[in-house]
Design a protein around this motif. Structure first.
Motif, short mmCIF file in Angstrom:
data_model
loop_
_atom_site.label_atom_id
_atom_site.label_comp_id
_atom_site.label_asym_id
_atom_site.label_seq_id
_atom_site.Cartn_x
_atom_site.Cartn_y
_atom_site.Cartn_z
N PHE A 276 0.85 -1.19 0.00
CA PHE A 276 0.00 0.00 0.00
C PHE A 276 0.88 1.24 0.00
N ASP A 277 0.35 2.33 -0.54
CA ASP A 277 1.07 3.60 -0.54
C ASP A 277 0.82 4.39 0.74
N ASP A 278 -0.31 4.18 1.35
CA ASP A 278 -0.72 4.96 2.51
C ASP A 278 -0.78 4.08 3.75
N PRO A 279 -0.21 4.53 4.87
CA PRO A 279 -0.21 3.68 6.07
C PRO A 279 -1.61 3.41 6.62
N SER A 280 -2.53 4.35 6.46
CA SER A 280 -3.88 4.11 6.97
C SER A 280 -4.58 3.01 6.17
N ASP A 281 -4.30 2.93 4.87
CA ASP A 281 -4.87 1.85 4.06
C ASP A 281 -4.32 0.49 4.51
N ALA A 282 -3.05 0.47 4.86
CA ALA A 282 -2.42 -0.77 5.33
C ALA A 282 -3.06 -1.23 6.64
N VAL A 283 -3.25 -0.31 7.57
CA VAL A 283 -3.86 -0.65 8.85
C VAL A 283 -5.31 -1.08 8.64
N ASP A 284 -6.05 -0.36 7.79
CA ASP A 284 -7.44 -0.73 7.51
C ASP A 284 -7.54 -2.13 6.93
N PHE A 285 -6.62 -2.48 6.03
CA PHE A 285 -6.62 -3.81 5.43
C PHE A 285 -6.48 -4.88 6.51
N LEU A 286 -5.53 -4.69 7.42
CA LEU A 286 -5.32 -5.67 8.49
C LEU A 286 -6.51 -5.71 9.45
N PHE A 287 -7.04 -4.54 9.78
CA PHE A 287 -8.19 -4.48 10.70
C PHE A 287 -9.38 -5.24 10.13
N TRP A 288 -9.78 -4.89 8.92
CA TRP A 288 -10.97 -5.52 8.32
C TRP A 288 -10.69 -6.96 7.91
N GLY A 289 -9.46 -7.25 7.53
CA GLY A 289 -9.11 -8.64 7.22
C GLY A 289 -9.28 -9.53 8.43
N TYR A 290 -8.90 -9.02 9.59
CA TYR A 290 -9.05 -9.79 10.82
C TYR A 290 -10.51 -9.87 11.24
N GLU A 291 -11.20 -8.74 11.16
CA GLU A 291 -12.60 -8.67 11.58
C GLU A 291 -13.52 -9.49 10.68
N GLU A 292 -13.32 -9.40 9.38
CA GLU A 292 -14.31 -9.93 8.43
C GLU A 292 -13.86 -11.19 7.67
N TYR A 293 -12.56 -11.35 7.46
CA TYR A 293 -12.12 -12.41 6.53
C TYR A 293 -11.19 -13.45 7.14
N GLU A 294 -11.10 -13.48 8.46
CA GLU A 294 -10.31 -14.48 9.16
C GLU A 294 -8.83 -14.47 8.78
N LEU A 295 -8.32 -13.30 8.47
CA LEU A 295 -6.88 -13.17 8.24
C LEU A 295 -6.18 -13.06 9.59
N LEU A 296 -4.98 -13.56 9.67
CA LEU A 296 -4.19 -13.45 10.89
C LEU A 296 -3.12 -12.39 10.63
N PRO A 297 -3.34 -11.17 11.08
CA PRO A 297 -2.42 -10.07 10.77
C PRO A 297 -1.14 -10.14 11.59
N TYR A 298 -0.01 -10.06 10.88
CA TYR A 298 1.29 -10.06 11.55
C TYR A 298 1.79 -8.64 11.79
N GLY A 299 1.78 -7.82 10.74
CA GLY A 299 2.28 -6.47 10.91
C GLY A 299 2.52 -5.78 9.60
N ILE A 300 3.15 -4.62 9.70
CA ILE A 300 3.43 -3.76 8.54
C ILE A 300 4.92 -3.49 8.48
N PHE A 301 5.46 -3.57 7.28
CA PHE A 301 6.87 -3.27 7.01
C PHE A 301 6.93 -1.99 6.20
N ASP A 302 7.70 -1.02 6.67
CA ASP A 302 7.90 0.24 5.95
C ASP A 302 9.11 0.06 5.04
N ALA A 303 8.86 -0.02 3.73
CA ALA A 303 9.94 -0.29 2.77
C ALA A 303 10.94 0.85 2.68
#
Length: 84
Positions: free
Chosen positions: A18-45
């Motif tokens: 993702f280009d934006d950090p808030s999009d990255a956090v939103d992806f992990l939040f909703w992935g965990y809430e709605e899609y049973e993803l197990l979020p590990y974290g975010i890497f800043d390239a």
């Protein structure tokens, strides 16, 4: 794409950029809430920093930061190969 999210789904590790950090956090939040993803974290390239994901203030899973970093870097390498 600066922010690489690292997560697992059905015990398989994945990464998405993702280009934006808030999009990255939103992806992990909703992935965990709605899609049973197990979020590990975010890497800043850009800086190389790793931010383990906390869902509502608590770690969901304890993952070594090196695992997050390595998975994100592998994702970036694969993305670069696809564009050249």
């Amino acid at each position: 794409m600066r922010y690489i999210v690292v997560f697992a789904q059905q015990e398989i590790g994945y990464a998405v950029g993702f280009d934006d950090p808030s999009d990255a956090v939103d992806f992990l939040f909703w992935g965990y809430e709605e899609y049973e993803l197990l979020p590990y974290g975010i890497f800043d390239a850009l800086t190389g920093e790793v931010f383990p994901y906390k869902h509502r203030g608590e770690l969901v899973v304890s993952v070594n930061e090196e695992t997050i970093s390595r998975t994100a870097k592998d994702y970036l390498k694969a993305a670069i190969r696809q564009t050249t």
